[in-house]
Design a protein around this motif. Structure first.
Motif, mmCIF file in Angstrom:
data_model
loop_
_atom_site.group_PDB
_atom_site.id
_atom_site.type_symbol
_atom_site.label_atom_id
_atom_site.label_comp_id
_atom_site.label_asym_id
_atom_site.label_seq_id
_atom_site.Cartn_x
_atom_site.Cartn_y
_atom_site.Cartn_z
ATOM 1 N N SER A 32 -76.792 59.880 68.465
ATOM 2 C CA SER A 32 -77.611 58.673 68.547
ATOM 3 C C SER A 32 -77.087 57.675 67.519
ATOM 4 C CB SER A 32 -79.075 58.983 68.267
ATOM 5 O OG SER A 32 -79.859 57.802 68.320
ATOM 6 N N GLY A 33 -76.844 56.466 67.962
ATOM 7 C CA GLY A 33 -76.312 55.467 67.043
ATOM 8 C C GLY A 33 -74.942 55.875 66.544
ATOM 9 N N ARG A 34 -74.819 55.993 65.243
ATOM 10 C CA ARG A 34 -73.548 56.394 64.638
ATOM 11 C C ARG A 34 -73.576 57.846 64.162
ATOM 12 N NH1 ARG A 34 -75.626 52.104 65.798
ATOM 13 N NH2 ARG A 34 -76.794 52.224 63.841
ATOM 14 N N ARG A 35 -74.556 58.607 64.581
ATOM 15 C CA ARG A 35 -74.717 59.979 64.092
ATOM 16 C C ARG A 35 -74.635 60.979 65.234
ATOM 17 N NH1 ARG A 35 -76.347 59.383 58.741
ATOM 18 N NH2 ARG A 35 -77.223 57.315 58.334
ATOM 19 N N VAL A 36 -74.059 62.153 64.912
ATOM 20 C CA VAL A 36 -73.953 63.249 65.870
ATOM 21 C C VAL A 36 -74.517 64.510 65.232
ATOM 22 C CG1 VAL A 36 -71.973 62.315 67.112
ATOM 23 C CG2 VAL A 36 -71.591 63.721 65.079
ATOM 24 N N THR A 37 -74.955 65.435 66.070
ATOM 25 C CA THR A 37 -75.520 66.692 65.586
ATOM 26 C C THR A 37 -74.759 67.844 66.214
ATOM 27 O OG1 THR A 37 -77.703 65.686 65.363
ATOM 28 C CG2 THR A 37 -77.623 68.095 65.442
ATOM 29 N N ASP A 38 -74.446 68.865 65.398
ATOM 30 C CA ASP A 38 -73.695 70.002 65.916
ATOM 31 C C ASP A 38 -74.633 71.119 66.379
ATOM 32 O OD1 ASP A 38 -74.484 71.502 63.680
ATOM 33 O OD2 ASP A 38 -72.554 71.320 62.655
ATOM 34 N N ALA A 39 -74.043 72.185 66.922
ATOM 35 C CA ALA A 39 -74.820 73.279 67.502
ATOM 36 C C ALA A 39 -75.653 74.015 66.464
ATOM 37 C CB ALA A 39 -73.886 74.255 68.214
ATOM 38 N N ALA A 40 -75.280 73.887 65.191
ATOM 39 C CA ALA A 40 -76.042 74.536 64.121
ATOM 40 C C ALA A 40 -77.172 73.648 63.608
ATOM 41 C CB ALA A 40 -75.110 74.920 62.970
ATOM 42 N N GLY A 41 -77.307 72.443 64.166
ATOM 43 C CA GLY A 41 -78.369 71.535 63.757
ATOM 44 C C GLY A 41 -78.000 70.604 62.630
ATOM 45 N N ARG A 42 -76.732 70.601 62.206
ATOM 46 C CA ARG A 42 -76.277 69.725 61.125
ATOM 47 C C ARG A 42 -75.942 68.346 61.691
ATOM 48 N NH1 ARG A 42 -72.902 69.895 56.350
ATOM 49 N NH2 ARG A 42 -73.378 67.912 55.349
ATOM 50 N N THR A 43 -76.424 67.307 61.056
ATOM 51 C CA THR A 43 -76.175 65.944 61.498
ATOM 52 C C THR A 43 -75.122 65.283 60.602
ATOM 53 O OG1 THR A 43 -78.374 65.690 62.433
ATOM 54 C CG2 THR A 43 -77.208 63.668 61.895
ATOM 55 N N TYR A 44 -74.232 64.520 61.228
ATOM 56 C CA TYR A 44 -73.134 63.856 60.524
ATOM 57 C C TYR A 44 -73.123 62.363 60.854
ATOM 58 C CZ TYR A 44 -71.344 68.677 60.615
ATOM 59 O OH TYR A 44 -71.208 70.041 60.528
ATOM 60 N N LEU A 45 -72.704 61.574 59.897
ATOM 61 C CA LEU A 45 -72.344 60.178 60.130
ATOM 62 C C LEU A 45 -70.916 60.192 60.658
ATOM 63 C CD1 LEU A 45 -73.046 57.150 59.815
ATOM 64 C CD2 LEU A 45 -72.183 57.292 57.472
ATOM 65 N N ASP A 46 -70.703 59.578 61.813
ATOM 66 C CA ASP A 46 -69.405 59.680 62.476
ATOM 67 C C ASP A 46 -68.545 58.454 62.190
ATOM 68 O OD1 ASP A 46 -67.267 60.241 64.069
ATOM 69 O OD2 ASP A 46 -68.367 60.240 65.963
ATOM 70 N N PHE A 47 -67.455 58.675 61.457
ATOM 71 C CA PHE A 47 -66.517 57.601 61.146
ATOM 72 C C PHE A 47 -65.221 57.712 61.959
ATOM 73 C CE2 PHE A 47 -67.320 55.364 56.818
ATOM 74 C CZ PHE A 47 -68.591 55.025 57.229
ATOM 75 N N PHE A 48 -65.236 58.543 63.024
ATOM 76 C CA PHE A 48 -64.021 58.653 63.836
ATOM 77 C C PHE A 48 -64.285 58.373 65.314
ATOM 78 C CE2 PHE A 48 -59.941 61.150 64.790
ATOM 79 C CZ PHE A 48 -59.144 60.090 64.410
#
Length: 433
Positions: A32-48
Motif C-alpha cells: 500500500s502506498g510506498r510500503r510492502v509487507t512480507d509473508a512473516a508480517g514485516r513491513t518495509y519502506l520500498d525504495f526499489f
C-alpha cells in the motif's frame, strides 16, 4: 512458509534466477502506498519499486479501477487485428509527450522487446547492422539486447546479430574520464566517437543507443549536454539516436520528463517500459513515422499493448501528469541526495553519491582508494533490510546501492528512508579497515 517457498523456487527455477537476501529471501504478500509487507508480517519502506517499475507505488485506486473497468467488459485480449481503444488513447498521449513530430508508437511487453524493436527499425531504415553502444550499459536479456549491453555480468552470450562498436561511459570515479571537467569530458567523448567511427566501423552505422542515466550500470551519468554533442557528430553521418528511457522516463529524474532532455537533443526513437505500467507488462517505442514504419513485413506483438495493460498505462500516465510527480521527484530526491551528502561526507567507504531526482546511487569503495568494495555494499544492503528499507544493487562491480523509490514518495518517507540509509552506512563504515 517463506523457507519452503525458497526451496521450491530453487527446485524448479533456473539457477540464474536469483533472489535478494540469500537464505533470508522474502516473499512480498501485500502493499500500500510506498510500503510492502512480507509473508512473516514485516513491513518495509520500498525504495526499489520492483526495479523502478512500481512507479506510483502499491494499490493505487486510479490504476486498480481502470483495470477493473476493462476486466468487467470481458475483453482481456483481442490482438491488434482489432481496434483497441485503450491502446490508441495511450499511444496518442505518449506521442504527445515524446516531443517527436509525427510520432508513431509500437507497444511491447518489456524494455528488452522495446530495444529489440528499436534495433529492427533503425537497422532496416539504414540498411546496416552496425550499432554504437556505451560501455557499462544494459539494454535487456534477449539476443540483440545482450549484444548491445556493455556490462559483462549481464551478457550471457558472445554471439550477436549486430556488429557493435563501443563508446566510453560517463563513469567519472575511475577510467579515462576521471577528473575531467564537464566541458573536457564532452570534448573527449566526441573525439572518442570520431575515432570509433573512423576505426571500428565501415561508416554506415545504423544508430547509437544510450541510456541518459545508466540503470543496471549503477546510475552512472555523463555531463548534461553530452548526448547533444554526440548527436551533432552522428548527424554528419546520418546515424540515428535511440534514447533508452526504460528507467529514466516519466519524470523520474525530477529535472525533466525524459532523461534525454538534460542533453539538448531530440532522439529519433525513445524506448520506454517499467514505470508506465506500474507493474503491468507494458513497454514500447515511440519515434519518427518513417523509422517505426520501416518494417517490410507483417508484424505485431501478440500481448503488447493489450486492453488490460494499456488501461493501466492510461491511468498511470494521467496520474503522473495530474499530480505533477516530476516535481515531487525533484523535491524528495533533493531531500535524499542533499541529506546523504551532508550525513556521509566523513565516511571512509562511500566513494560517490550520485543521481538525479528519484534515481540515486551510492558507490562503495575500500577506504582510501577507488577500489570497489562489494562486501561493504552487501553489509549496507542487509542493514537496510533489517532497518525496514528495501533497496537495490548494481554497478559494473556490484558495489553500488541503487534506489528508485515510487514517484509518489512523500517528504516524510524520504526523511525516514534517509535515516535508515545513514544508519546502515555508518554501521558498515565503522567495521571497515
Amino acid at each position: 512458509m517463506t523457507d519452503d517457498l525458497l526451496a521450491r523456487h530453487q527446485a524448479v527455477m533456473p539457477s540464474w534466477v536469483t533472489t535478494y537476501y540469500g537464505d533470508n529471501a522474502i516473499e512480498l504478500v501485500s502493499g500500500s502506498g510506498r510500503r510492502v509487507t512480507d509473508a512473516a508480517g514485516r513491513t518495509y519502506l520500498d525504495f526499489f519499486g520492483g526495479v523502478l517499475t512500481n512507479m506510483l507505488g502499491y494499490d493505487i485506486a486510479e490504476v486498480r479501477e481502470a483495470v477493473e473497468r476493462q476486466l468487467a467488459t470481458g475483453i482481456v485480449h483481442s490482438s491488434t487485428l482489432y481496434l483497441i481503444r485503450q491502446q490508441v488513447e495511450l499511444a496518442e498521449k505518449i506521442a504527445r509527450v515524446s516531443g517527436i513530430p509525427d510520432a508513431r508508437v509500437f507497444f511491447t511487453n518489456s524494455g528488452t522487446e522495446a530495444n529489440e524493436a528499436a534495433l529492427l527499425f533503425t537497422t532496416n531504415h539504414r540498411r546496416s547492422n552496425q550499432i554504437l553502444a556505451i560501455r557499462n550499459s544494459y539494454h535487456g536479456r534477449s539476443f540483440a539486447a545482450m549484444a548491445i549491453t556493455g556490462h559483462r555480468s549481464w551478457s550471457a552470450s558472445a554471439l550477436s546479430p549486430v556488429s557493435v562498436s563501443w563508446l566510453n561511459s560517463g563513469e567519472r570515479l575511475r577510467g579515462r574520464m576521471k577528473g575531467l571537467s564537464d566541458a573536457d569530458h564532452i570534448d573527449a567523448a566526441v573525439e572518442d566517437l570520431r575515432e570509433v567511427l573512423a576505426t571500428t566501423t565501415s561508416g554506415d552505422v545504423a544508430a547509437l543507443i544510450a541510456e541518459p542515466i545508466q540503470g543496471v550500470g549503477g546510475f552512472v551519468h555523463a555531463p548534461d549536454g553530452l548526448l547533444g554533442a554526440l548527436k551533432k557528430e552522428l548527424d554528419n553521418h546520418g546515424i540515428l539516436l535511440i534514447a533508452d528511457e526504460v528507467q529514466t522516463g516519466w519524470g523520474r529524474t525530477g529535472d525533466h520528463f525524459w532523461g534525454y532532455q538534460a542533453h539538448d537533443v531530440q532522439p529519433d526513437l525513445i524506448t520506454f517500459a517499467k514505470g508506465i505500467g506500474n507493474g503491468f507488462a507494458l513497454a514500447g517505442v515511440v519515434g519518427r513515422a518513417e523509422l517505426v514504419n520501416a518494417v517490410p513485413a507483417t508484424s505485431f506483438s501478440t500481448f503488447g499493448g493489450n486492453p488490460i495493460s494499456t488501461a493501466a498505462g492510461n491511468a498511470v500516465l494521467d496520474y503522473v501528469l495530474d499530480h505533477d510527480l516530476q516535481a515531487n521527484a525533484a523535491r524528495t530526491g533533493t531531500i535524499l541526495l542533499d541529506g546523504l551528502r551532508a550525513a556521509l561526507g566523513d565516511t571512509k567507504i562511500v566513494g560517490e553519491i550520485r543521481g538525479r531526482g528519484l534515481m540515486i546511487g551510492i558507490e562503495f569503495v575500500r577506504p582510501g582508494t577507488t577500489d570497489p568494495d562489494t562486501a561493504a555494499t552487501m553489509r549496507v544492503f542487509d542493514e537496510c533490510r533489517k532497518g525496514g528499507l528495501l533497496v537495490g544493487k548494481g554497478g559494473l562491480y556490484g558495489n553500488v546501492l541503487r534506489m528508485g523509490p515510487p514517484l509518489t514518495l512523500t517528504e516524510d518517507e524520504a526523511r525516514e528512508g534517509l535515516a535508515i540509509l545513514t544508519e546502515a552506512i555508518r554501521t558498515a563504515d565503522a567495521e571497515s579497515f
